[in-house]
Design a protein around this motif. Structure first.
Motif, PDB file in Angstrom:
ATOM      1  N   GLU A  60      45.226  45.984  26.737  1.00  0.00           N
ATOM      2  CA  GLU A  60      46.667  45.721  26.753  1.00  0.00           C
ATOM      3  C   GLU A  60      47.479  46.800  26.030  1.00  0.00           C
ATOM      4  N   CYS A  61      47.057  47.142  24.809  1.00  0.00           N
ATOM      5  CA  CYS A  61      47.938  47.934  23.947  1.00  0.00           C
ATOM      6  C   CYS A  61      47.348  49.268  23.501  1.00  0.00           C
ATOM      7  N   PHE A  62      46.070  49.532  23.793  1.00  0.00           N
ATOM      8  CA  PHE A  62      45.399  50.787  23.428  1.00  0.00           C
ATOM      9  C   PHE A  62      45.092  50.911  21.941  1.00  0.00           C
ATOM     10  N   ASN A  63      45.227  49.808  21.207  1.00  0.00           N
ATOM     11  CA  ASN A  63      44.697  49.763  19.846  1.00  0.00           C
ATOM     12  C   ASN A  63      43.173  49.879  19.955  1.00  0.00           C
ATOM     13  N   THR A  65      39.478  48.648  19.494  1.00  0.00           N
ATOM     14  CA  THR A  65      38.906  47.306  19.388  1.00  0.00           C
ATOM     15  C   THR A  65      37.456  47.310  19.841  1.00  0.00           C
ATOM     16  N   GLU A  66      36.751  46.235  19.487  1.00  0.00           N
ATOM     17  CA  GLU A  66      35.360  46.115  19.910  1.00  0.00           C
ATOM     18  C   GLU A  66      35.230  45.412  21.246  1.00  0.00           C
ATOM     19  N   GLY A  67      36.157  44.505  21.536  1.00  0.00           N
ATOM     20  CA  GLY A  67      36.075  43.780  22.799  1.00  0.00           C
ATOM     21  C   GLY A  67      36.992  44.403  23.835  1.00  0.00           C
ATOM     22  N   GLU A  68      37.352  43.603  24.835  1.00  0.00           N
ATOM     23  CA  GLU A  68      38.273  44.072  25.874  1.00  0.00           C
ATOM     24  C   GLU A  68      39.692  44.153  25.325  1.00  0.00           C
ATOM     25  N   VAL A  69      40.034  43.130  24.510  1.00  0.00           N
ATOM     26  CA  VAL A  69      41.395  42.983  24.013  1.00  0.00           C
ATOM     27  C   VAL A  69      41.345  42.915  22.491  1.00  0.00           C
ATOM     28  N   CYS A  70      42.296  43.593  21.837  1.00  0.00           N
ATOM     29  CA  CYS A  70      42.264  43.676  20.369  1.00  0.00           C
ATOM     30  C   CYS A  70      42.699  42.357  19.718  1.00  0.00           C
ATOM     31  N   PRO A  71      42.429  42.199  18.411  1.00  0.00           N
ATOM     32  CA  PRO A  71      42.771  40.944  17.731  1.00  0.00           C
ATOM     33  C   PRO A  71      44.268  40.623  17.785  1.00  0.00           C
ATOM     34  N   VAL A  72      45.147  41.641  17.778  1.00  0.00           N
ATOM     35  CA  VAL A  72      46.596  41.365  17.823  1.00  0.00           C
ATOM     36  C   VAL A  72      46.968  40.786  19.188  1.00  0.00           C
ATOM     37  N   CYS A  73      46.486  41.431  20.255  1.00  0.00           N
ATOM     38  CA  CYS A  73      46.838  40.975  21.611  1.00  0.00           C
ATOM     39  C   CYS A  73      46.226  39.616  21.936  1.00  0.00           C
ATOM     40  N   SER A  74      45.101  39.292  21.293  1.00  0.00           N
ATOM     41  CA  SER A  74      44.466  38.013  21.622  1.00  0.00           C
ATOM     42  C   SER A  74      44.922  36.897  20.681  1.00  0.00           C
ATOM     43  N   ASP A  75      45.860  37.198  19.775  1.00  0.00           N
ATOM     44  CA  ASP A  75      46.368  36.181  18.854  1.00  0.00           C
ATOM     45  C   ASP A  75      47.568  35.472  19.489  1.00  0.00           C
ATOM     46  N   PRO A  76      47.420  34.188  19.852  1.00  0.00           N
ATOM     47  CA  PRO A  76      48.504  33.485  20.555  1.00  0.00           C
ATOM     48  C   PRO A  76      49.758  33.313  19.696  1.00  0.00           C
ATOM     49  N   ARG A  77      49.649  33.517  18.375  1.00  0.00           N
ATOM     50  CA  ARG A  77      50.833  33.371  17.516  1.00  0.00           C
ATOM     51  C   ARG A  77      51.698  34.629  17.514  1.00  0.00           C
ATOM     52  N   ARG A  78      51.184  35.717  18.116  1.00  0.00           N
ATOM     53  CA  ARG A  78      51.965  36.957  18.159  1.00  0.00           C
ATOM     54  C   ARG A  78      52.835  36.959  19.407  1.00  0.00           C
ATOM     55  N   ASP A  79      54.122  37.291  19.199  1.00  0.00           N
ATOM     56  CA  ASP A  79      55.117  37.217  20.270  1.00  0.00           C
ATOM     57  C   ASP A  79      54.956  38.382  21.264  1.00  0.00           C
ATOM     58  N   PRO A  80      54.567  38.086  22.514  1.00  0.00           N
ATOM     59  CA  PRO A  80      54.370  39.162  23.488  1.00  0.00           C
ATOM     60  C   PRO A  80      55.680  39.772  23.991  1.00  0.00           C
ATOM     61  N   ALA A  81      56.829  39.149  23.643  1.00  0.00           N
ATOM     62  CA  ALA A  81      58.119  39.644  24.137  1.00  0.00           C
ATOM     63  C   ALA A  81      58.661  40.798  23.298  1.00  0.00           C
ATOM     64  N   ARG A 102      55.607  40.231  13.734  1.00  0.00           N
ATOM     65  CA  ARG A 102      54.894  39.158  14.424  1.00  0.00           C
ATOM     66  C   ARG A 102      54.830  39.374  15.936  1.00  0.00           C
ATOM     67  N   GLY A 103      55.242  40.559  16.400  1.00  0.00           N
ATOM     68  CA  GLY A 103      55.151  40.858  17.818  1.00  0.00           C
ATOM     69  C   GLY A 103      53.841  41.562  18.136  1.00  0.00           C
ATOM     70  N   ARG A 104      53.857  42.309  19.214  1.00  0.00           N
ATOM     71  CA  ARG A 104      52.651  43.056  19.609  1.00  0.00           C
ATOM     72  C   ARG A 104      52.950  44.549  19.603  1.00  0.00           C
ATOM     73  N   TYR A 105      51.959  45.346  19.977  1.00  0.00           N
ATOM     74  CA  TYR A 105      52.097  46.798  19.877  1.00  0.00           C
ATOM     75  C   TYR A 105      51.821  47.477  21.211  1.00  0.00           C
ATOM     76  N   HIS A 106      52.223  48.757  21.258  1.00  0.00           N
ATOM     77  CA  HIS A 106      51.727  49.650  22.293  1.00  0.00           C
ATOM     78  C   HIS A 106      51.421  50.982  21.610  1.00  0.00           C
ATOM     79  N   VAL A 107      50.176  51.429  21.722  1.00  0.00           N
ATOM     80  CA  VAL A 107      49.752  52.670  21.067  1.00  0.00           C
ATOM     81  C   VAL A 107      49.810  53.815  22.083  1.00  0.00           C
ATOM     82  N   LEU A 108      50.620  54.815  21.783  1.00  0.00           N
ATOM     83  CA  LEU A 108      50.807  55.922  22.731  1.00  0.00           C
ATOM     84  C   LEU A 108      49.621  56.884  22.758  1.00  0.00           C
ATOM     85  N   GLY A 109      48.879  56.946  21.665  1.00  0.00           N
ATOM     86  CA  GLY A 109      47.748  57.881  21.607  1.00  0.00           C
ATOM     87  C   GLY A 109      48.150  59.262  21.123  1.00  0.00           C
ATOM     88  N   GLY A 110      49.237  59.341  20.369  1.00  0.00           N
ATOM     89  CA  GLY A 110      49.675  60.623  19.829  1.00  0.00           C
ATOM     90  C   GLY A 110      51.173  60.778  19.995  1.00  0.00           C
TER      91      GLY A 110
END
Ligand SMILES: [Zn+2]
Length: 199
Positions: A60-63, A65-81, A102-110
């Motif tokens: 989702e965000c390019f953070n 992570t060890e799985g498919e989706v990082c802990p922030v993106c998989s936390d339902p309490r974090r606001d995806p908006a 309390r929202g989510r992120y997008h990592v640009l990679g530089g």
């Protein structure tokens, strides 16, 4: 370390590729790893192999992570908006330590750096545009470093998202200009985030 054997030489070469490690530090680390029992060297090797094999970008965000989706993106309490756009996973870590977002992120990679040959195709702009296009995002916070390149990168994202209907904001100018986000302390980042304003 006179009369180096090949494997030690290889180790020193690899160590000096690391940021902040010069030849002297590399020798100190190598001596440490080779002293006493070899437990430290083996644990380090296992840890390095594990991260190399298991850590990857979040779908989702390019953070990182060890799985498919990082802990922030998989936390339902974090606001995806509300999506905070950062340069690197380290910057994301700085905001997480600041603790007020309390929202989510997008990592640009530089950051965009035309002089170093880093153009838009090297960063995750298109994935961000796609994420916004899919809907569900209300605000995008531009949280690139307050440097020339960071500002240029933020402007690129702003132009990319203009016409998309999302509100684009940026951090308050409490951060020392020209510095990287990595140097900002948690309190400063929390205030910069709380005081964000329209881009
Ligand atoms: Zn994620």
């Amino acid at each position: 370390m006179a009369d180096l054997v090949g494997v030690i030489n290889t180790l020193l070469e690899e160590l000096t590729k690391l940021p902040g490690i010069g030849p002297k530090s590399a020798e100190r680390i190598a001596h440490f790893l080779l002293s006493g029992d070899r437990g430290n060297a083996v644990s380090l090797a296992v840890a390095l192999r594990s991260v190399a094999e298991k850590v990857r970008p979040c779908r989702e965000c390019f953070n990182l992570t060890e799985g498919e989706v990082c802990p922030v993106c998989s936390d339902p309490r974090r606001d995806p908006a509300v999506v905070c756009v950062v340069g690197t996973p380290r910057d994301l870590g700085s905001f997480e330590r600041a603790g007020n977002f309390r929202g989510r992120y997008h990592v640009l990679g530089g950051r965009l750096a035309p002089l170093d040959g880093v153009g838009p195709e090297r960063l995750t702009f298109s994935a961000l545009a796609e994420r916004v296009r899919k809907g569900g995002v209300r605000e995008v916070i531009l949280a690139t470093s307050p440097t020339l390149e960071g500002d240029g990168t933020a402007l690129f994202v702003f132009n990319l998202l203009s016409g998309s209907g999302v509100t684009v904001t940026r951090l308050a100018r409490g951060l020392p200009s020209g510095s990287s986000l990595e140097l900002a302390n948690a309190q400063m980042l929390a205030e910069a985030l709380d005081g964000r304003r329209a881009f």
